[in-house]
Scaffold this motif. Structure first.
Motif, PDB file in Angstrom:
ATOM      1  N   UNK A 110       0.037  25.500   9.191  1.00 36.02           N
ATOM      2  CA  UNK A 110       0.686  24.226   9.522  1.00 36.02           C
ATOM      3  C   UNK A 110      -0.289  23.070   9.273  1.00 36.02           C
ATOM      4  N   UNK A 111      -0.662  22.851   8.023  1.00 34.91           N
ATOM      5  CA  UNK A 111      -1.697  21.846   7.713  1.00 34.91           C
ATOM      6  C   UNK A 111      -1.295  20.410   8.033  1.00 34.91           C
ATOM      7  N   UNK A 112       0.010  20.136   8.154  1.00 33.44           N
ATOM      8  CA  UNK A 112       0.465  18.763   8.392  1.00 33.44           C
ATOM      9  C   UNK A 112       0.519  18.390   9.870  1.00 33.44           C
ATOM     10  N   UNK A 113       0.292  19.348  10.731  1.00 34.47           N
ATOM     11  CA  UNK A 113       0.372  19.069  12.175  1.00 34.47           C
ATOM     12  C   UNK A 113      -0.920  18.452  12.692  1.00 34.47           C
ATOM     13  N   UNK A 114      -0.810  17.561  13.656  1.00 34.27           N
ATOM     14  CA  UNK A 114      -1.966  16.945  14.303  1.00 34.27           C
ATOM     15  C   UNK A 114      -2.291  17.750  15.564  1.00 34.27           C
ATOM     16  N   UNK A 115      -3.431  18.424  15.553  1.00 34.94           N
ATOM     17  CA  UNK A 115      -3.793  19.303  16.668  1.00 34.94           C
ATOM     18  C   UNK A 115      -4.686  18.617  17.694  1.00 34.94           C
ATOM     19  N   UNK A 116      -5.133  17.400  17.402  1.00 42.03           N
ATOM     20  CA  UNK A 116      -6.103  16.733  18.273  1.00 42.03           C
ATOM     21  C   UNK A 116      -5.669  16.635  19.736  1.00 42.03           C
TER      22      UNK A 116
END
Length: 310
Positions: free
Chosen positions: A288-294
């Motif tokens: 899921x490279x487009x997700x923001x995990x911060x």
């Protein structure tokens, strides 16, 4: 504004290969190898027969010349060493600028850099070919000082030039007694010793004094080496014995199907076997490279620590 392309300055040194001397005008200058031998590694060759040293030196010279012939004349002698050198240059994007480039401070010191590689109009890498059978810690440290001093003299001689990376090209393909080959083809990057420390080393040697190496282990720490070693050996023996005791107790508790044993001062608890699930965050992020995990990430401070290897 574009950077002006720097062309390397000639040192004006006359080098006598047979006598290995550096002459500037009417003055002979000192080499860097001898300096390092005096200051840091005075016993490096003690106990090694002369014929062994001579053979190693000749092999090193042959490899250097073969690599230089390729760089200067595109001549490939077909040896494994040259093939390895070519591959190392390709793999690391090395663009040959010159070989055996002489650097000097113009008054006391001079030496030849094995390899200069151009990075940009004003930045260069320095490489040193080594053909050792084993790259010991002392040999690595000696090369680090050697390359760092070269970098200092290089920038002194070429005022607007900058040195980028320093590295060893560790190349070897020598037949062993059993008929197999000692084949080595590595590039080893080293951290540069700051120029002011190199300058201090050169000045100290000129005064005939012993240089206080800031990277040496302090005496009060080195004197504890035997104690540290003994403590580690004791720790390992204790942990091994404790593991053996725990294994025997666990086996006994399992055979009797007992969960807990207790005395007045100690409690033994058998944990049942189980499975554990963990979240593979790296794999999830890759999927899921487009997700923001911060918002879901927790940052914590990790204290510094010491690793001791014996």
């Amino acid at each position: 504004m574009a950077t002006k392309r720097i062309e390397l300055k000639d040192s004006g040194i006359i080098f006598n290969e047979e006598e290995h001397t550096y002459l500037l005008g009417d003055k002979y200058l000192s080499g860097i190898t001898g300096l390092l031998q005096r200051q840091f590694f005075p016993t490096e060759f003690e106990g090694i027969p002369k014929n062994v040293l001579d053979a190693a030196a000749q092999y090193g010279t042959d490899v250097h010349k073969s690599c230089e012939d390729f760089d200067m004349n595109w001549t490939n002698d077909g040896t494994v060493e040259v093939a390895d050198y070519i591959q190392l240059c390709k793999d690391n994007g090395l663009t040959h600028e010159c070989s055996e480039y002489c650097v000097t401070d113009g008054k006391d010191w001079a030496s030849k850099c094995d390899k200069v590689y151009r990075v940009s109009d004003d930045t260069f890498d320095l490489g040193d070919i080594k053909t050792y059978g084993v790259m010991t810690a002392d040999k690595l440290e000696k090369a680090r000082w050697q390359l760092s001093i070269y970098a200092y003299l290089f920038e002194l001689q070429n005022k607007k030039a900058k040195i980028g990376r320093l590295f060893i090209l560790h190349i070897r393909n020598k037949e062993k007694k059993d008929g197999t080959f000692d084949h080595i083809a590595n590039i080893i990057f080293v951290n540069r010793v700051p120029s002011e420390i190199c300058q201090d080393l050169l000045a100290t040697d000129l005064r005939g004094e012993q240089f206080a190496n800031p990277y040496s282990i302090p005496e009060d720490i080195s004197s504890q080496e035997n104690e540290i070693r003994e403590l580690i050996e004791t720790k390992n023996a204790v942990e091994e014995r404790l593991s053996s005791i725990k294994s025997a107790i666990l086996g006994k508790m399992e055979s009797l199907n007992i969960r807990t044993w207790a005395t007045e001062t100690m409690r033994l608890t058998r944990k049942l076997s189980s499975t554990r699930a963990s979240f593979n965050s790296s794999l999830f992020k890759a999927d899921h490279p487009d997700m923001d995990f911060s918002p879901y990430e927790k940052t914590s401070q990790v204290a510094s620590s010491l690793v001791i290897t014996v």
